[in-house]
Design an enzyme around this catalytic site. Sequence first.
Site, PDB file in Angstrom:
ATOM      1  N   LYS A 114       0.829  -1.212   0.000  1.00  0.00           N
ATOM      2  CA  LYS A 114       0.000   0.000   0.000  1.00  0.00           C
ATOM      3  C   LYS A 114       0.863   1.262   0.000  1.00  0.00           C
ATOM      4  O   LYS A 114       0.484   2.257  -0.608  1.00  0.00           O
ATOM      5  CB  LYS A 114      -0.985  -0.005   1.175  1.00  0.00           C
ATOM      6  CG  LYS A 114      -2.096  -1.029   0.996  1.00  0.00           C
ATOM      7  CD  LYS A 114      -3.398  -0.645   1.667  1.00  0.00           C
ATOM      8  CE  LYS A 114      -4.519  -1.585   1.232  1.00  0.00           C
ATOM      9  NZ  LYS A 114      -5.809  -1.326   1.849  1.00  0.00           N
ATOM     10  N   LYS A 196      -3.675  -8.979  -7.382  1.00  0.00           N
ATOM     11  CA  LYS A 196      -4.970  -9.383  -6.840  1.00  0.00           C
ATOM     12  C   LYS A 196      -6.046  -8.368  -7.209  1.00  0.00           C
ATOM     13  O   LYS A 196      -5.754  -7.186  -7.422  1.00  0.00           O
ATOM     14  CB  LYS A 196      -4.878  -9.579  -5.324  1.00  0.00           C
ATOM     15  CG  LYS A 196      -5.086  -8.345  -4.491  1.00  0.00           C
ATOM     16  CD  LYS A 196      -5.220  -8.707  -3.019  1.00  0.00           C
ATOM     17  CE  LYS A 196      -5.577  -7.478  -2.195  1.00  0.00           C
ATOM     18  NZ  LYS A 196      -6.975  -7.298  -1.915  1.00  0.00           N
ATOM     19  N   LYS A 199     -10.811  -3.870  -4.334  1.00  0.00           N
ATOM     20  CA  LYS A 199     -12.002  -3.027  -4.514  1.00  0.00           C
ATOM     21  C   LYS A 199     -11.699  -1.550  -4.668  1.00  0.00           C
ATOM     22  O   LYS A 199     -12.543  -0.801  -5.127  1.00  0.00           O
ATOM     23  CB  LYS A 199     -13.022  -3.269  -3.393  1.00  0.00           C
ATOM     24  CG  LYS A 199     -12.575  -2.837  -2.019  1.00  0.00           C
ATOM     25  CD  LYS A 199     -13.721  -3.014  -1.052  1.00  0.00           C
ATOM     26  CE  LYS A 199     -13.255  -3.277   0.349  1.00  0.00           C
ATOM     27  NZ  LYS A 199     -12.259  -2.351   0.872  1.00  0.00           N
TER      28      LYS A 199
HETATM   29  P1  ATP Z   1      -8.866  -2.202  -0.854  1.00  0.00           P
HETATM   30  O1  ATP Z   1      -8.531  -2.288  -2.306  1.00  0.00           O
HETATM   31  O2  ATP Z   1      -9.896  -1.143  -0.542  1.00  0.00           O
HETATM   32  O3  ATP Z   1      -7.699  -2.198   0.063  1.00  0.00           O
HETATM   33  P2  ATP Z   1      -9.579  -5.036  -0.738  1.00  0.00           P
HETATM   34  O4  ATP Z   1     -10.363  -5.444  -1.954  1.00  0.00           O
HETATM   35  O5  ATP Z   1      -8.174  -5.519  -0.625  1.00  0.00           O
HETATM   36  O6  ATP Z   1      -9.703  -3.490  -0.498  1.00  0.00           O
HETATM   37  P3  ATP Z   1     -10.304  -5.420   2.026  1.00  0.00           P
HETATM   38  O7  ATP Z   1     -11.257  -4.499   2.675  1.00  0.00           O
HETATM   39  O8  ATP Z   1      -8.843  -5.215   2.310  1.00  0.00           O
HETATM   40  O9  ATP Z   1     -10.482  -5.515   0.454  1.00  0.00           O
HETATM   41  O10 ATP Z   1     -10.674  -6.915   2.398  1.00  0.00           O
HETATM   42  C1  ATP Z   1     -11.955  -7.411   2.583  1.00  0.00           C
HETATM   43  C2  ATP Z   1     -11.939  -8.918   2.560  1.00  0.00           C
HETATM   44  O11 ATP Z   1     -11.840  -9.368   1.207  1.00  0.00           O
HETATM   45  C3  ATP Z   1     -10.749  -9.521   3.306  1.00  0.00           C
HETATM   46  O12 ATP Z   1     -11.165 -10.701   3.945  1.00  0.00           O
HETATM   47  C4  ATP Z   1      -9.795  -9.841   2.201  1.00  0.00           C
HETATM   48  O13 ATP Z   1      -8.909 -10.884   2.532  1.00  0.00           O
HETATM   49  C5  ATP Z   1     -10.734 -10.254   1.080  1.00  0.00           C
HETATM   50  N1  ATP Z   1     -10.125 -10.042  -0.225  1.00  0.00           N
HETATM   51  C6  ATP Z   1      -9.601  -8.876  -0.682  1.00  0.00           C
HETATM   52  N2  ATP Z   1      -9.105  -9.051  -1.925  1.00  0.00           N
HETATM   53  C7  ATP Z   1      -9.322 -10.345  -2.246  1.00  0.00           C
HETATM   54  C8  ATP Z   1      -9.028 -11.140  -3.409  1.00  0.00           C
HETATM   55  N3  ATP Z   1      -8.427 -10.616  -4.459  1.00  0.00           N
HETATM   56  N4  ATP Z   1      -9.408 -12.437  -3.411  1.00  0.00           N
HETATM   57  C9  ATP Z   1     -10.033 -12.969  -2.339  1.00  0.00           C
HETATM   58  N5  ATP Z   1     -10.321 -12.288  -1.220  1.00  0.00           N
HETATM   59  C10 ATP Z   1      -9.978 -10.997  -1.163  1.00  0.00           C
END
Ligand code: ATP
Length: 331
Positions: A114, A196, A199
């Site tokens: 990050k 990965k 969101k």
């Molecule tokens: P951001 O991009 O806003 O940091 P993020 O998509 O990484 O968000 P988080 O809020 O960090 O999402 O995580 C929410 C949940 O979704 C966590 O349990 C995380 O492990 C899961 N998660 C995030 N990205 C993935 C992915 N690519 N595949 C599977 N699970 C995921």
Amino acid sequence: MSKKPVILSGIQPSGNLCIANYMGAIKNWVSFQNDYDSIFLIVDLHSISTMQKPSELRQRSLSFAAQYIACGIDPDKSIIAIQSHIKEHVELAWVLSSITYLGELNRMTQFKDKSKKQGSNINSALYTYPILMAADILLYQANLVPVGQDQKQHLELTRDLAVRFNNQFSETFTLPEPYIPKIGSRIMSLQKPDNKMSKSDENLNNIITLLDDPNIVIKKIKRAVTDSKSGIKYDVSRPGLANLLTLFSLSSNQSIEKIESQYSESMYSVFKKDLADSINEMLRPIQKEYKLLMNDKSYIKSILENGAKRASLRAYKTIDKVYRKIGLLKR
Ligand code: ATP
Ligand code: LTN
């Protein structure tokens, strides 16, 4: 009556909830909620470690709560709450920071990733964020934490802190286990399948959000990066295709082998069209329920108010014990 084990998880209200969050986390929360005493948080205090627009953050926190419910989290079975409504999260995080070593935080790969993305906004919340996450979990004496692969390291730190505190001040915290699904724990970006799916990705073509219109889903899948080899076969050296097969399997509840055998001779165009349909089928009931829920925001707010009340009672119990054990005078 035997007490049910506790399950806890959370998502930051940043960006747009996407199918990776659903497949890696929320879907499993739904299936666990009958057998566990469940708490699902919208971790708004975590989200301010990256820049957020206040008006959007406010709106998104409510929208995420509606999406949790639309995905199948039942507020009669599970606590749904906003992290900042329960002040003990921050209090416990401060106590835990006193037993966390800088070396431990330096090792966290999410911080490194990050920081690279954030440019000039490498703030200390981004750095100490795993301590707040440990507090979220330990505050409720959680037994199981269902998350995607990217959170494994944070869970290990949480366990280390729990053990350290228990050794230093006597048994206080339950040791949480991660639950990381075998398939779907690391959904990849549609355009960059080596990264990965996230969101908060600024390129919306990399992700499918839970609220994407069916036509948008068709377009995004059509454009998803694959390769020039022929044959639809799961192969780690073909990361784009492997990811699409995973999405197909999880959205249709069929095994990857079955999908491979059905499409082995098909063109990408046919495979992708059916995949988009399968994702749209998965999203349809969620979107329908979401629309209904967002027409009644006072209902969502009442769920969150009730969730915060129930969670606060439990959080208070833990923090009271923790303060006593470390030698703070009773208030
Ligand atoms: P951001 O991009 O806003 O940091 P993020 O998509 O990484 O968000 P988080 O809020 O960090 O999402 O995580 C929410 C949940 O979704 C966590 O349990 C995380 O492990 C899961 N998660 C995030 N990205 C993935 C992915 N690519 N595949 C599977 N699970 C995921
Ligand atoms: N750090 C997590 C979100 C998160 C979390 C939690 C997950 C904050 N607190 C407690 C599980 C349990 C993330 O960025 N995905």
